[in-house]
Design a protein around this motif. Structure first.
Motif, PDB file in Angstrom:
ATOM      1  N   VAL A  52       0.851  -1.187   0.000  1.00 20.96           N
ATOM      2  CA  VAL A  52       0.000   0.000   0.000  1.00 20.96           C
ATOM      3  C   VAL A  52       0.888   1.239   0.000  1.00 20.96           C
ATOM      4  O   VAL A  52       1.735   1.392   0.881  1.00 20.96           O
ATOM      5  CB  VAL A  52      -0.934   0.015   1.232  1.00 20.96           C
ATOM      6  CG1 VAL A  52      -1.803   1.268   1.230  1.00 20.96           C
ATOM      7  CG2 VAL A  52      -1.796  -1.236   1.267  1.00 20.96           C
ATOM      8  N   HIS A  53       0.701   2.095  -0.993  1.00 18.78           N
ATOM      9  CA  HIS A  53       1.486   3.321  -1.115  1.00 18.78           C
ATOM     10  C   HIS A  53       0.535   4.515  -1.151  1.00 18.78           C
ATOM     11  O   HIS A  53      -0.318   4.611  -2.033  1.00 18.78           O
ATOM     12  CB  HIS A  53       2.326   3.296  -2.396  1.00 18.78           C
ATOM     13  CG  HIS A  53       3.070   4.562  -2.655  1.00 18.78           C
ATOM     14  ND1 HIS A  53       3.268   5.062  -3.930  1.00 18.78           N
ATOM     15  CD2 HIS A  53       3.661   5.458  -1.806  1.00 18.78           C
ATOM     16  CE1 HIS A  53       3.959   6.188  -3.850  1.00 18.78           C
ATOM     17  NE2 HIS A  53       4.202   6.438  -2.579  1.00 18.78           N
ATOM     18  N   VAL A  54       0.659   5.393  -0.179  1.00 17.66           N
ATOM     19  CA  VAL A  54      -0.173   6.601  -0.103  1.00 17.66           C
ATOM     20  C   VAL A  54       0.740   7.805  -0.255  1.00 17.66           C
ATOM     21  O   VAL A  54       1.789   7.864   0.385  1.00 17.66           O
ATOM     22  CB  VAL A  54      -0.921   6.680   1.244  1.00 17.66           C
ATOM     23  CG1 VAL A  54      -1.832   7.907   1.282  1.00 17.66           C
ATOM     24  CG2 VAL A  54      -1.719   5.400   1.498  1.00 17.66           C
ATOM     25  N   PHE A  55       0.352   8.757  -1.102  1.00 15.23           N
ATOM     26  CA  PHE A  55       1.197   9.946  -1.237  1.00 15.23           C
ATOM     27  C   PHE A  55       0.370  11.193  -1.504  1.00 15.23           C
ATOM     28  O   PHE A  55      -0.733  11.141  -2.046  1.00 15.23           O
ATOM     29  CB  PHE A  55       2.249   9.762  -2.330  1.00 15.23           C
ATOM     30  CG  PHE A  55       1.702   9.665  -3.727  1.00 15.23           C
ATOM     31  CD1 PHE A  55       1.586  10.790  -4.536  1.00 15.23           C
ATOM     32  CD2 PHE A  55       1.321   8.439  -4.248  1.00 15.23           C
ATOM     33  CE1 PHE A  55       1.099  10.693  -5.826  1.00 15.23           C
ATOM     34  CE2 PHE A  55       0.827   8.328  -5.536  1.00 15.23           C
ATOM     35  CZ  PHE A  55       0.725   9.467  -6.334  1.00 15.23           C
ATOM     36  N   LEU A  56       0.939  12.309  -1.081  1.00 15.75           N
ATOM     37  CA  LEU A  56       0.322  13.619  -1.265  1.00 15.75           C
ATOM     38  C   LEU A  56       1.415  14.638  -1.553  1.00 15.75           C
ATOM     39  O   LEU A  56       2.469  14.626  -0.923  1.00 15.75           O
ATOM     40  CB  LEU A  56      -0.458  14.017  -0.015  1.00 15.75           C
ATOM     41  CG  LEU A  56      -1.121  15.399  -0.014  1.00 15.75           C
ATOM     42  CD1 LEU A  56      -2.441  15.347   0.766  1.00 15.75           C
ATOM     43  CD2 LEU A  56      -0.211  16.458   0.631  1.00 15.75           C
ATOM     44  N   THR A  57       1.160  15.502  -2.521  1.00 16.97           N
ATOM     45  CA  THR A  57       2.076  16.578  -2.881  1.00 16.97           C
ATOM     46  C   THR A  57       1.314  17.893  -2.856  1.00 16.97           C
ATOM     47  O   THR A  57       0.187  17.965  -3.357  1.00 16.97           O
ATOM     48  CB  THR A  57       2.656  16.375  -4.292  1.00 16.97           C
ATOM     49  OG1 THR A  57       3.228  15.069  -4.383  1.00 16.97           O
ATOM     50  CG2 THR A  57       3.716  17.418  -4.612  1.00 16.97           C
ATOM     51  N   SER A  58       1.912  18.920  -2.267  1.00 13.87           N
ATOM     52  CA  SER A  58       1.250  20.225  -2.219  1.00 13.87           C
ATOM     53  C   SER A  58       2.265  21.327  -2.453  1.00 13.87           C
ATOM     54  O   SER A  58       3.369  21.297  -1.910  1.00 13.87           O
ATOM     55  CB  SER A  58       0.569  20.437  -0.862  1.00 13.87           C
ATOM     56  OG  SER A  58       0.017  21.739  -0.780  1.00 13.87           O
ATOM     57  N   TRP A  59       1.862  22.313  -3.273  1.00 21.03           N
ATOM     58  CA  TRP A  59       2.700  23.485  -3.521  1.00 21.03           C
ATOM     59  C   TRP A  59       2.333  24.646  -2.590  1.00 21.03           C
ATOM     60  O   TRP A  59       2.791  25.752  -2.780  1.00 21.03           O
ATOM     61  CB  TRP A  59       2.574  23.915  -4.987  1.00 21.03           C
ATOM     62  CG  TRP A  59       3.452  23.107  -5.885  1.00 21.03           C
ATOM     63  CD1 TRP A  59       4.709  23.442  -6.314  1.00 21.03           C
ATOM     64  CD2 TRP A  59       3.177  21.822  -6.453  1.00 21.03           C
ATOM     65  NE1 TRP A  59       5.230  22.440  -7.105  1.00 21.03           N
ATOM     66  CE2 TRP A  59       4.312  21.434  -7.209  1.00 21.03           C
ATOM     67  CE3 TRP A  59       2.096  20.964  -6.394  1.00 21.03           C
ATOM     68  CZ2 TRP A  59       4.372  20.237  -7.907  1.00 21.03           C
ATOM     69  CZ3 TRP A  59       2.153  19.756  -7.074  1.00 21.03           C
ATOM     70  CH2 TRP A  59       3.275  19.409  -7.824  1.00 21.03           C
ATOM     71  N   ASP A  60       1.506  24.371  -1.602  1.00 26.41           N
ATOM     72  CA  ASP A  60       1.129  25.352  -0.590  1.00 26.41           C
ATOM     73  C   ASP A  60       1.572  24.791   0.757  1.00 26.41           C
ATOM     74  O   ASP A  60       0.948  23.872   1.295  1.00 26.41           O
ATOM     75  CB  ASP A  60      -0.389  25.579  -0.623  1.00 26.41           C
ATOM     76  CG  ASP A  60      -0.859  26.642   0.367  1.00 26.41           C
ATOM     77  OD1 ASP A  60      -0.265  26.762   1.451  1.00 26.41           O
ATOM     78  OD2 ASP A  60      -1.857  27.331   0.046  1.00 26.41           O
ATOM     79  N   HIS A  61       2.663  25.327   1.304  1.00 22.71           N
ATOM     80  CA  HIS A  61       3.251  24.752   2.514  1.00 22.71           C
ATOM     81  C   HIS A  61       2.285  24.795   3.689  1.00 22.71           C
ATOM     82  O   HIS A  61       2.200  23.833   4.464  1.00 22.71           O
ATOM     83  CB  HIS A  61       4.543  25.489   2.880  1.00 22.71           C
ATOM     84  CG  HIS A  61       5.216  24.944   4.106  1.00 22.71           C
ATOM     85  ND1 HIS A  61       5.822  23.705   4.138  1.00 22.71           N
ATOM     86  CD2 HIS A  61       5.331  25.458   5.365  1.00 22.71           C
ATOM     87  CE1 HIS A  61       6.316  23.474   5.343  1.00 22.71           C
ATOM     88  NE2 HIS A  61       6.015  24.511   6.105  1.00 22.71           N
ATOM     89  N   GLN A  62       1.543  25.884   3.840  1.00 21.43           N
ATOM     90  CA  GLN A  62       0.610  25.982   4.953  1.00 21.43           C
ATOM     91  C   GLN A  62      -0.482  24.912   4.859  1.00 21.43           C
ATOM     92  O   GLN A  62      -0.817  24.263   5.851  1.00 21.43           O
ATOM     93  CB  GLN A  62      -0.032  27.370   5.011  1.00 21.43           C
ATOM     94  CG  GLN A  62      -1.001  27.547   6.180  1.00 21.43           C
ATOM     95  CD  GLN A  62      -1.553  28.956   6.269  1.00 21.43           C
ATOM     96  OE1 GLN A  62      -1.046  29.881   5.658  1.00 21.43           O
ATOM     97  NE2 GLN A  62      -2.615  29.103   7.042  1.00 21.43           N
TER      98      GLN A  62
END
Length: 209
Positions: A175-185
């Motif tokens: 199981v691989h879960v990932f999240l990427t965000s360009w908004d640090h807050q």
């Protein structure tokens, strides 16, 4: 061991998540309650305006809800079928928050557990500018896994990413879960909620769950 040709597991997953914080991003609409992406987006756009304390007057719907729904349709087009996940969710507690997608990948076990950690925990680090901070991550259903978090620069600019990886040997599933965000807050706001979502994942038989 190469994971480039990894295969989807024949098994599936059920996820107990906070529906006031997350909502599903369907890969398709057959078998769902929505006719299409527009109907799905309008449903959740209206719900998120209500959760933000707004009354759905005709003016609000026309001037704010519909544009927000259209942005959800565009966002879905960018991730559905393009992110390496078999289940997708959007973190969006109300209309004031930028919607951020998370992917849950269900892959047939390949290589050793250490090799799987090496691949999935460092997935996406090609553009990292910091060393991944890796730690053990405990869950009841999936056992002990790994969470890796780092920052990088790619596309629009600086971003943050977190990967979670687990091996459920009973279901022969990584199981691989990932999240990427360009908004640090937003990223810092989401990670505690994502921790809870990850702890709500459990593997189940079949592929139609």
């Amino acid at each position: 061991m190469s994971f480039d040709q990894r295969k989807s597991t024949p098994n599936w997953a059920e996820i107990d998540y906070d529906r006031s914080t997350w909502f599903p991003i369907p890969l398709g609409f057959k078998g769902t309650k929505w006719l299409d992406a527009a109907e799905w987006a309008f449903d959740y756009a209206g719900d998120r305006f209500l959760k933000g304390g707004r009354e759905l007057t005709k003016k609000v719907v026309k001037k704010e809800v519909l544009p927000f729904a259209r942005s959800l349709v565009v966002a879905r087009e960018k991730v559905a079928g393009h992110m390496a996940g078999h289940k997708l969710y959007c973190h969006c507690p109300d209309y004031t928050k930028l919607p951020v997608p998370v992917a849950v990948g269900l892959w047939k076990c390949q290589g050793t557990w250490e090799e799987a950690i090496g691949y999935y925990a460092s997935w996406g680090t090609e553009s990292a500018t910091t060393q991944p901070a890796t730690e053990r991550f405990e869950t009841e259903a999936l056992g002990t896994g790994v969470r890796a978090q780092w920052s990088g620069v790619h596309g629009p600019g600086p971003y943050d990413q977190v990967n979670y990886v687990f091996r459920d040997t009973a279901f022969d599933t990584d199981v691989h879960v990932f999240l990427t965000s360009w908004d640090h807050q937003r990223f810092t706001e989401i990670v505690p909620d994502l921790d809870r979502l990850v702890r709500g994942i459990r593997c189940v038989p079949g592929s139609d769950g």
